[in-house]
Scaffold this motif. Sequence first.
Motif, mmCIF file in Angstrom:
data_model
loop_
_atom_site.group_PDB
_atom_site.id
_atom_site.type_symbol
_atom_site.label_atom_id
_atom_site.label_comp_id
_atom_site.label_asym_id
_atom_site.label_seq_id
_atom_site.Cartn_x
_atom_site.Cartn_y
_atom_site.Cartn_z
ATOM 1 N N ASP A 4 15.015 -11.676 23.256
ATOM 2 C CA ASP A 4 15.262 -12.866 22.696
ATOM 3 C C ASP A 4 14.772 -14.139 23.079
ATOM 4 O O ASP A 4 15.094 -15.249 22.911
ATOM 5 N N SER A 5 13.748 -14.263 23.970
ATOM 6 C CA SER A 5 13.150 -15.457 24.546
ATOM 7 C C SER A 5 11.659 -15.222 24.585
ATOM 8 O O SER A 5 11.177 -14.288 25.139
ATOM 9 N N PHE A 6 10.793 -16.293 24.755
ATOM 10 C CA PHE A 6 9.515 -16.638 25.148
ATOM 11 C C PHE A 6 9.237 -17.121 26.524
ATOM 12 O O PHE A 6 8.173 -17.170 26.971
ATOM 13 N N LEU A 7 10.376 -17.134 27.330
ATOM 14 C CA LEU A 7 10.483 -17.899 28.440
ATOM 15 C C LEU A 7 11.168 -16.898 29.591
ATOM 16 O O LEU A 7 12.237 -16.697 29.686
ATOM 17 N N HIS A 8 10.587 -16.543 30.692
ATOM 18 C CA HIS A 8 11.191 -15.988 32.006
ATOM 19 C C HIS A 8 11.183 -16.984 33.011
ATOM 20 O O HIS A 8 10.041 -17.566 33.497
ATOM 21 N N ALA A 9 12.457 -17.376 33.654
ATOM 22 C CA ALA A 9 12.287 -18.114 34.787
ATOM 23 C C ALA A 9 13.108 -18.171 35.815
ATOM 24 O O ALA A 9 14.209 -17.726 35.684
ATOM 25 N N HIS A 10 12.715 -18.593 36.941
ATOM 26 C CA HIS A 10 13.519 -18.532 38.203
ATOM 27 C C HIS A 10 13.721 -19.822 38.832
ATOM 28 O O HIS A 10 12.802 -20.731 38.806
ATOM 29 N N GLY A 15 15.795 -29.199 42.779
ATOM 30 C CA GLY A 15 15.089 -28.016 43.135
ATOM 31 C C GLY A 15 13.787 -27.890 41.835
ATOM 32 O O GLY A 15 13.676 -28.659 41.383
ATOM 33 N N SER A 16 13.466 -26.647 41.829
ATOM 34 C CA SER A 16 12.162 -26.459 40.664
ATOM 35 C C SER A 16 12.617 -25.324 40.039
ATOM 36 O O SER A 16 13.065 -24.070 40.499
ATOM 37 N N ILE A 17 12.398 -25.158 38.747
ATOM 38 C CA ILE A 17 12.462 -23.966 37.907
ATOM 39 C C ILE A 17 10.923 -23.582 37.603
ATOM 40 O O ILE A 17 10.016 -24.449 37.023
ATOM 41 N N ILE A 18 10.664 -22.356 37.876
ATOM 42 C CA ILE A 18 9.305 -21.791 37.661
ATOM 43 C C ILE A 18 9.317 -20.838 36.662
ATOM 44 O O ILE A 18 10.275 -20.010 36.629
ATOM 45 N N GLY A 19 8.917 -20.996 35.445
ATOM 46 C CA GLY A 19 8.827 -20.097 34.359
ATOM 47 C C GLY A 19 7.396 -19.664 33.845
ATOM 48 O O GLY A 19 6.236 -20.473 33.913
#
Length: 220
Positions: free
Chosen positions: A186-192, A168-172
């Motif tokens: 606590d993160s610079f990245l939000h991903a689905h 599949g694919s992670i989109i962040g």
Amino acid sequence: MISCNDDKNKSTIKVVGQMRDVMWNGDLQGKISTDTINNINAYGLGPIEFLKGEILLYKGKTFISKVKDSLSLDVKEVNLSKAPFFVYTDDSELKEIDLAKNNYSLKSIELYIDSIYYNYDLPLLTIIDGKFENIIVHSVNLPEGNSVSSPSEAHEGLVKYNYSNIKGSIIGFFSRKHKTIFTHHDSFLHAHFISDDRLVMGHVDLASFDSDDTMLKISK
């Protein structure tokens, strides 16, 4: 990454609403409808209004996931969904980024992006396509009628799902300047994540993968 140091670069990434208003102030009502972002180059993510699931805008199509039971998600393509906060771009232009041959986690990819884009302060779209050795996703599932005044209350009803060797694919969306706006504190990245068969979609908590099995792309 010479182009990353060009002050003339402009990000096409937009933000509506703020995560902290949802988590701490209980501002759960939708502020944007995905049918207003229908470009084939559009990507975006956020929760469904009133924290009833997750949204992924993928190549201009809206996918939602909701908790079905403790073992499976209910994933659908829909005409629209509304979110209390949402990060998106309707003008994505991506380039492939070379990765050293290695095993990676989502956190190590975040650190890698931070290292190569150290002089670039605008948000970035990040996509990882391929096979993932292990991935844990969740979908929020706030019980009907519950109010929210803290992250723990916002996550009441949340269910996590673990998958192995899934394609599949992670989109962040990456940013150093949007903690508690569209990324967690606590993160610079939000991903689905969305699986190729469209049966799995949700917020990514953990992921591990081999560079030989995946391709990393980042917005130009």
